[in-house]
Design an enzyme around this catalytic site. Structure first.
Site, PDB file in Angstrom:
ATOM      1  N   CYS A  98       0.838  -1.195   0.000  1.00  0.00           N
ATOM      2  CA  CYS A  98       0.000   0.000   0.000  1.00  0.00           C
ATOM      3  C   CYS A  98       0.879   1.252   0.000  1.00  0.00           C
ATOM      4  CB  CYS A  98      -0.975  -0.028   1.175  1.00  0.00           C
ATOM      5  SG  CYS A  98      -2.349   1.138   1.015  1.00  0.00           S
ATOM      6  N   HIS A 148      -3.293  -4.927   0.072  1.00  0.00           N
ATOM      7  CA  HIS A 148      -2.739  -5.495   1.307  1.00  0.00           C
ATOM      8  C   HIS A 148      -2.762  -7.023   1.232  1.00  0.00           C
ATOM      9  CE1 HIS A 148      -2.517  -1.854   3.907  1.00  0.00           C
ATOM     10  NE2 HIS A 148      -3.469  -1.415   3.092  1.00  0.00           N
ATOM     11  N   GLU A 202      -1.265  -9.124   2.994  1.00  0.00           N
ATOM     12  CA  GLU A 202      -1.167  -9.761   4.311  1.00  0.00           C
ATOM     13  C   GLU A 202      -2.515 -10.238   4.832  1.00  0.00           C
ATOM     14  OE1 GLU A 202      -1.304  -5.235   5.281  1.00  0.00           O
ATOM     15  OE2 GLU A 202      -0.611  -6.556   3.661  1.00  0.00           O
TER      16      GLU A 202
END
Length: 547
Positions: free
Chosen positions: A380, A506, A508
């Site tokens: 990001c 993102h 993750e």
């Protein structure tokens, strides 16, 4: 009929309810039951999206674009399920909904009260999740600590549900802390008082999870069982472990899975936890240590980046690597320069974030990784920093920036998205949730994913400025991921580099234990190779131009 498990906490906050809930979900799923989870947060904010990470930790984004509590990340990772905005309810949401109904006249002029209007709204949210998910078991965590005034409406609502759905369809679990004094003795009195406080609101715990940093003997279990009026089997010791992924196995070995199934009247099926046991076995293996720098704004509070941390560990565990995260404050990089602080690391990660504080340190870190051939992963804002660093190098000027940090910059390579320009409110107005991304064949991103299109979760207002796409591509920047309409740059990378990949999204949020995210897998693999190569040369090499 859906079964419900309600999990409360006592004695102190942050006692580990979230990991406990996630672990219980894993035990039930391992027996073939479908599971959904909800977190009830007692704060008056509508959601954590506008809260400081120092106050709340990470904001976890669901696939449908909700900004939620970080515990939802634990739920998704442990249970391997995608949750929705229905899974996080706050007091702010409840009161907003009730007041909106009152303004519409839905209550026909009645006096609006906590009981029944607030409690009914809470129960309606729980029921909505049960209906939409069609789960066999819905687990609900009540945030805060029993005795807090903020939690009382939620406790009253789950008390009422015992009558609404039937006692045989509900189980109450209470998580407490057993502190110890200087003599080493574990004290049960705080747990006894916490159970009494729960009884005072009409709830009797069926199971007690006892957190402690040392073993809990049978005498203590029997004492707690006596005062809490539960079976000794229902007093479950939860000692501190080296890895949170050991907790489901600890609970299973203590018989909790079978006890829950028995008490809820579910079919008794043996658990399939072989994959989980294999995961924990890999965690316990001796591994090569790999130093990775995480350069961020909120590094004092590791929970601000909890999904990033877990995603790094997922990829490292798979490759039998012990990732050693070096927490680097971006402001320190600004003061001291990247060479001093990033010496001896074999990968640099710049995560998401907002605001100008520390931004030049993040940009310098991204540029340092580029210049020195150190594997880099930008997430990001980390992608935007990499873009700015590369553009400053190509354009030969420091006056390159994002309009978030310098609205008057000569070269706004990162700019506010057009559909964000007329938005004035902060909460829930960003580009949020799951969006498709088309990958360019022949790129590292395409090779990492092994497919042409992926869907990833976003949380941002600013984007790559397409006015600079041609000049940066001609200078060597590879745009390897685009929105399907090819208007939004989603992934950038550098070709002649061990690993320099950055995403606007993102990744993750979609990493799982046993199923690491492809970009984290590629990053850790490249860093491990750099470690092997670095043993034959001194790292770092040269100072970056941006420092």
């Amino acid at each position: 009929m859906t079964k419900y498990i309600f999990v409360t906490g006592g004695v102190v906050s942050s006692v580990g309810k979230g990991i406990g809930v996630a672990s219980i979900g894993r035990l039930l799923k391992s027996r073939g039951f479908s599971v959904s989870v909800m977190k009830l947060d007692p704060y008056l904010n509508v959601d954590p999206g506008t809260m400081s990470p120092y106050q709340h930790g990470e904001v976890f984004v669901t696939a449908d674009g909700a900004e939620t509590d970080l515990d939802l990340g634990h739920y998704e990772r442990f249970i391997d399920v995608n949750l929705s905005r229905l899974s996080n309810v706050t007091t702010g949401q409840i009161y907003s909904a009730v007041i909106a109904k009152e303004r519409r006249g839905d209550y026909l002029g009645g006096t609006i009260q906590v009981i029944p209007h607030i409690t009914n709204e809470i129960k309606a949210r729980i029921g909505s999740l049960a209906r939409s998910s069609q789960a066999d078991v819905v687990i609900v965590e009540i945030g805060g600590t029993v005795g807090d005034i903020e939690s009382l409406p939620f406790l009253e609502a789950i008390r009422q549900m015992r009558k609404d759905v039937g006692r045989d369809n509900i189980l109450y679990i209470h998580v407490t802390l057993l502190p110890h004094i200087s003599t080493g003795e574990l004290k049960t009195k705080p747990t006894q008082h916490s159970v009494m406080a729960l009884r005072n609101v009409g709830i009797s715990a069926d199971v007690i999870l006892c957190r402690a940093d040392r073993p809990i003997d049978d005498d203590i279990r029997e004492k707690i069982a006596f005062f809490a009026d539960v079976d000794v089997r229902a007093v479950i010791p939860v000692p501190t472990v080296d890895s949170i992924y050991e907790v489901p196995l600890v609970l299973e070995d203590m018989g909790l899975g079978d006890y829950l199934v028995e008490r809820l009247g579910l079919p008794a099926t043996p658990p399939d936890l072989e994959d989980w046991r294999s995961l924990v076995a890999r965690i316990r293996q001796e591994k090569r240590r790999l130093p990775i720098a995480l350069v961020g704004k909120y590094v004092e509070l590791h929970d601000a980046y909890i999904s990033v941390v877990e995603a790094l560990h997922h990829a490292a565990i798979e490759q039998l690597i012990d990732v050693d995260i070096r927490w680097i404050a971006a402001e320190d990089v600004e003061r001291e320069g990247p060479a001093r602080l990033l010496s001896g690391v074999y990968g640099i990660l710049v995560p998401g974030g907002f605001g100008e504080r520390g931004i030049e340190g993040k940009i310098a870190s991204a540029d340092y990784a580029r210049v020195n051939g150190i594997p880099y992963l930008g997430l990001c804002l980390g992608m935007q920093c990499a873009t700015i660093a590369f553009a400053r190098h190509v354009l030969g000027t420091h006056d390159v920036n994002s309009t978030e940090f310098n609205p008057q910059t000569a070269h706004p390579v990162i700019d506010l998205m057009p559909d964000q320009r007329d938005i004035t409110e902060k909460g829930g107005t960003m580009r949020l949730g799951l969006y498709p991304c088309d990958l360019v064949p022949g790129t590292r991103a395409h090779a990492a994913y092994g497919c042409d299109r992926v869907e990833e979760r976003h949380r941002h207002r600013f984007e790559f400025n397409n006015r600079y796409r041609a000049v940066l591509e001609s200078a060597g920047l590879v745009i390897s991921g685009l929105s399907p309409d090819r208007q939004l740059v989603e992934i950038i990378e550098l070709r002649d580099h061990p690993w320099y990949v950055a995403s606007q999204f993102h990744p993750e949020f979609q990493s799982r234990p046993g199923k690491p995210h492809p970009l984290f897998r590629g990053f850790i693999a490249a860093a491990a190779q750099t470690l092997l190569a670095g043993e034959a040369r001194q790292l770092p090499l040269v100072e970056s131009a941006s420092s």
